[in-house]
Design an enzyme around this catalytic site. Sequence first.
Site, mmCIF file in Angstrom:
data_model
loop_
_atom_site.group_PDB
_atom_site.id
_atom_site.type_symbol
_atom_site.label_atom_id
_atom_site.label_comp_id
_atom_site.label_asym_id
_atom_site.label_seq_id
_atom_site.Cartn_x
_atom_site.Cartn_y
_atom_site.Cartn_z
ATOM 1 N N LYS A 1 -46.567 17.427 83.962
ATOM 2 C CA LYS A 1 -46.735 18.334 85.101
ATOM 3 C C LYS A 1 -47.766 19.394 84.748
ATOM 4 C CE LYS A 1 -45.470 22.174 86.755
ATOM 5 N NZ LYS A 1 -46.633 22.483 87.573
ATOM 6 N N GLU B 1 -44.531 26.580 73.488
ATOM 7 C CA GLU B 1 -45.742 27.306 73.062
ATOM 8 C C GLU B 1 -45.948 28.404 74.084
ATOM 9 O OE1 GLU B 1 -47.407 26.732 70.384
ATOM 10 O OE2 GLU B 1 -46.779 24.725 69.798
ATOM 11 N N CYS C 1 -53.886 32.289 74.950
ATOM 12 C CA CYS C 1 -52.632 32.768 74.356
ATOM 13 C C CYS C 1 -52.883 33.509 73.054
ATOM 14 C CB CYS C 1 -51.692 31.588 74.124
ATOM 15 S SG CYS C 1 -52.433 30.271 73.154
ATOM 16 N N GLU D 1 -48.473 40.957 77.542
ATOM 17 C CA GLU D 1 -49.619 40.045 77.574
ATOM 18 C C GLU D 1 -50.364 40.213 78.906
ATOM 19 O OE1 GLU D 1 -48.844 35.816 77.986
ATOM 20 O OE2 GLU D 1 -50.378 35.382 76.490
HETATM 21 P P1 NAD Z 1 -46.600 29.700 83.419
HETATM 22 O O1 NAD Z 1 -45.471 29.898 82.480
HETATM 23 O O2 NAD Z 1 -46.589 30.441 84.691
HETATM 24 O O3 NAD Z 1 -46.742 28.160 83.801
HETATM 25 C C1 NAD Z 1 -46.853 27.144 82.829
HETATM 26 C C2 NAD Z 1 -46.401 25.834 83.436
HETATM 27 O O4 NAD Z 1 -45.002 25.936 83.735
HETATM 28 C C3 NAD Z 1 -47.086 25.475 84.742
HETATM 29 O O5 NAD Z 1 -47.267 24.080 84.819
HETATM 30 C C4 NAD Z 1 -46.069 25.939 85.770
HETATM 31 O O6 NAD Z 1 -46.205 25.292 87.022
HETATM 32 C C5 NAD Z 1 -44.776 25.554 85.086
HETATM 33 N N1 NAD Z 1 -43.585 26.263 85.573
HETATM 34 C C6 NAD Z 1 -43.522 27.455 86.212
HETATM 35 N N2 NAD Z 1 -42.232 27.745 86.530
HETATM 36 C C7 NAD Z 1 -41.477 26.711 86.083
HETATM 37 C C8 NAD Z 1 -40.079 26.434 86.086
HETATM 38 N N3 NAD Z 1 -39.193 27.264 86.646
HETATM 39 N N4 NAD Z 1 -39.646 25.294 85.515
HETATM 40 C C9 NAD Z 1 -40.519 24.441 84.913
HETATM 41 N N5 NAD Z 1 -41.853 24.650 84.894
HETATM 42 C C10 NAD Z 1 -42.331 25.774 85.460
HETATM 43 O O7 NAD Z 1 -47.922 30.002 82.580
HETATM 44 P P2 NAD Z 1 -49.423 29.984 83.084
HETATM 45 O O8 NAD Z 1 -49.645 31.210 83.916
HETATM 46 O O9 NAD Z 1 -49.762 28.654 83.657
HETATM 47 O O10 NAD Z 1 -50.203 30.111 81.688
HETATM 48 C C11 NAD Z 1 -50.373 31.302 81.034
HETATM 49 C C12 NAD Z 1 -49.347 31.486 79.926
HETATM 50 O O11 NAD Z 1 -49.378 30.380 79.043
HETATM 51 C C13 NAD Z 1 -49.640 32.693 79.063
HETATM 52 O O12 NAD Z 1 -48.449 33.392 78.805
HETATM 53 C C14 NAD Z 1 -50.185 32.086 77.788
HETATM 54 O O13 NAD Z 1 -50.032 32.905 76.647
HETATM 55 C C15 NAD Z 1 -49.407 30.831 77.703
HETATM 56 N N6 NAD Z 1 -50.080 29.858 76.836
HETATM 57 C C16 NAD Z 1 -49.565 29.613 75.598
HETATM 58 C C17 NAD Z 1 -50.219 28.733 74.731
HETATM 59 C C18 NAD Z 1 -49.690 28.460 73.357
HETATM 60 O O14 NAD Z 1 -50.075 27.446 72.775
HETATM 61 N N7 NAD Z 1 -48.814 29.285 72.803
HETATM 62 C C19 NAD Z 1 -51.382 28.089 75.151
HETATM 63 C C20 NAD Z 1 -51.871 28.357 76.414
HETATM 64 C C21 NAD Z 1 -51.210 29.245 77.260
#
Ligand code: NAD
Length: 496
Positions: A181, A256, A290, A391
């Site tokens: 997804k 992550e 991130c 963040e």
């Molecule tokens: P997000 O948590 O909003 O979304 C991530 C994914 O989760 C998306 O596909 C989203 O649709 C899905 N999602 C949202 N709500 C959900 C739920 N209730 N159940 C299951 N899935 C759900 O994050 P984002 O805004 O897409 O990305 C930014 C974040 O990702 C930042 O916090 C960043 O630090 C983090 N990030 C971490 C890493 C790492 O390797 N540690 C790498 C890249 C990004």
Amino acid sequence: MSAFDRDLLENDKIFVGGEWRRGAGGAYVSIYPADQSVNAEVSTATARDVDDAVVAADVAWRKADWAGLKVHERAAVLHRVASLIDARHEALSVLQRRDNGKPINETRGLVRSAANTFRYFASCAETLEDSVTPSRGDYLTMSVHEPLGVVAAITPWNSPIASDAQKLAPALAAGNSVVLKPAEVTPLTSLALARICDEAGVPKGVVSVLPGKGSVVGDALVRHPLVAKVSFTGGTTVGRGIARLAAEKLMPVSLELGGKSPTIVFEDADLDHAVNGVLFGIFSSSGESCIAGSRLFVARPIYDEFVRRLTRAAQCLRVGDPSREDTQMGPLISKQHRESVERYVAKAIEEGGRLLCGGERPTGNAREAGFFYLPTIFDGLTNDARVCQEEIFGPVLVALPFDDEQSLIEQANDSVFGLAAGIWTRDYKRAWRVSKALATGTVWINTYKQFSISTPFGGWKESGMGREKGYFGIREYMRQKSIYWGMNEQPLAWAK
Ligand code: NAD
């Protein structure tokens, strides 16, 4: 001429159980963050599509043509995926640029990394060994590893093709099936990857790609009883919710999550390298990373001079058209996200921060049409300010002076996050000492934001659990089984 190669996509269809079909959810209009032009309209999935994909995946992974393959045969399929990614390198790089607005040089790197990730895990699958453990009785003992079954991979929008590959490649190499997804706002490269997997000969049902809302598609995936593991990359709040649901099912998860990484410049650092590295650490990817080095600690004796040089250099960064090879910062992902960054900038000013540069949208060169934001640096705050603790995920850096190593380490570690850190110093003993004292999953010394697929990556504290990449990254997608082979010549003593 089309803005990108439409052959990579199947109109508005999604990939469910090996078939292209319209998702049962509403249509999502993908736009180019640099000018808000429409990329494509993509149908989205619903819980019903999730169920179809998971049921198909549960049947597909057990078959002789997937988990039943010899590892070198499965590795050959992954090598074909890698070759097909390479063959479409430029088209995928453009598609990724259109999808999330990253500069073309960066998306080229992400696509290259995706191909290499498939190659790397193909090699891991072929070379990882199970073990014969030291026997403590009249039996031979073995420890073997088997696939988990259906893996749900949930990815964010900031580096989609690379994040997808980091989950798909090890999970597939281990013999699982994967329901992927992607983030709602960046479905395009994930759908292209589905096509490539199909063309490479990944059996029907082993990979599905379901774009759509996290609260609908992601949630249904996590809750599905046939999903055996969730591999999630995204924000800490969503990750924590997934961990809660996983606990109910007693299902393994790897998370992550977010970060608020410190970069530290000691007075003996090579300042040219440090200025360059600090800028790259926070402002590349427009800070939507991130591991962005968003808290800068500088030794007080060089603080004023270093921050002056850094600010001057930040003002010269090229912010604009992501299709240009010399662009360093593209737009932010969306209107909403830029507004969130702007709220943090307002908050920093409210908390007494001194704005050294940026703090506004750029004008000219057609940038008004996109979601651009200038590289922004603050000082005059302390580490407990909200902008130092939360963040922002944008191009905002806070500079803080430090007086001694002990107080520096306390401040650097005073964060709920523990993803990464950077140290700039010529003193190798200090570099070692400080890197050991920092509570983060990765430390860069005299460099920043360098990555290698052969080196494990993951967070401490609220930055996550589990590791991606590295030789044993594949084991995150396997379960261990112990086998005892009786060698007794006589019946077991108890039975006598
Ligand atoms: P997000 O948590 O909003 O979304 C991530 C994914 O989760 C998306 O596909 C989203 O649709 C899905 N999602 C949202 N709500 C959900 C739920 N209730 N159940 C299951 N899935 C759900 O994050 P984002 O805004 O897409 O990305 C930014 C974040 O990702 C930042 O916090 C960043 O630090 C983090 N990030 C971490 C890493 C790492 O390797 N540690 C790498 C890249 C990004």
